[in-house]
Structures are given as structure tokens and as C-alpha cells.
Motif scaffolding. Sequence first.
Motif, short mmCIF file in Angstrom:
data_model
loop_
_atom_site.label_atom_id
_atom_site.label_comp_id
_atom_site.label_asym_id
_atom_site.label_seq_id
_atom_site.Cartn_x
_atom_site.Cartn_y
_atom_site.Cartn_z
N TYR A 12 104.34 -102.86 -14.62
CA TYR A 12 104.48 -102.48 -13.21
C TYR A 12 105.29 -103.54 -12.45
O TYR A 12 106.15 -103.23 -11.64
CB TYR A 12 103.11 -102.31 -12.53
N GLU A 75 106.26 -96.17 -8.73
CA GLU A 75 104.99 -96.39 -8.02
C GLU A 75 103.96 -95.33 -8.40
O GLU A 75 102.79 -95.64 -8.63
CB GLU A 75 105.23 -96.40 -6.51
N ALA A 78 102.76 -96.02 -11.95
CA ALA A 78 101.80 -97.14 -11.98
C ALA A 78 100.42 -96.67 -11.54
O ALA A 78 99.41 -97.00 -12.18
CB ALA A 78 102.30 -98.29 -11.11
#
Length: 151
Positions: A12, A75, A78
Motif C-alpha cells: 500500500y 486506495e 488497499a
Amino acid sequence: MKTIKRMMDHMYWADKRILDALEASQTKDKDLLKLARHVAVAERVWLSRLQGKGSAQYALWEETEDLTAIRKMFEENAEQYRLYIEGLEESELDEMVDYGNQSGVKFQTSVRDILSQVLLHGQYHRGQINRGLRMEAAEPVQVDYITFARL
């Protein structure tokens, strides 16, 4: 599980850093943006397979100039991987996942090996992106695991 969680946290972090470097470089190199998008889509493809869903709807190699869309995908990936990993037991790492690749060819791979693929695949392409940035005389970004581990 502890190692896998730590490696996922590195992924990430590295995804964000490579996007920040692409943004800072203001590159117009479509191949670099295509690589970044490819990493994000590949993460999503593998997550779909881990969740028992199909992945044929994802195009792995489309061109884009939209870093904002790539960032949003990273995003979301993740967030979804965190949820998946938190619900995963150590004993489930060796369970086999049945899936078809993007061409429809059937495979069976363990959860452990799929997660390892996701982690290594992204790092490979981040290296390619960094090389491309250097060739443009832009500053590549440090995405090595040890750099993350030292934070």
C-alpha cells in the motif's frame, strides 16, 4: 500471517509513493501511466479471484492519463485487501482457489501463492516505472521494503 500483513502494508505504501512520483514528474509517458494502471487493475483482479468472483471484466493493459482514477483504485484495493486479510486465518493460506485467467483458462492456486504474486508483481512494475522516470530525468522514488521497514 504477520509477515503477509506487513508485506501488504509495504505494498500500500509503495503504491502511494510511486503514484506520488509520477504526479510530481508530470510525465506524459503513456507507458508509465499504463504500467501504474496495470498494477492497480492486477491487484483488483487477484482480489476478485480471492473473493470467489470473476475477473473477466477487468482490462489489464488499457492506456490512461488519469492518475486520480488510478489513485482511487489503489486506495479501494488497499481497503478491500485489508478487510480480506483481517478475515483470513493462517490455516486458510493453503486453501486452493479455483479461477479463470483473463483468457478464460482455468487454474487452481493457493491463497498464499496468490498473495505472494500480488506483492511481487507490483514491486516488479514499480521498478519499471522508476526506471522510466529516471530515463525522463525525473527523480525515481525509493520503494524498497527495507526503506518501508525503517519508518
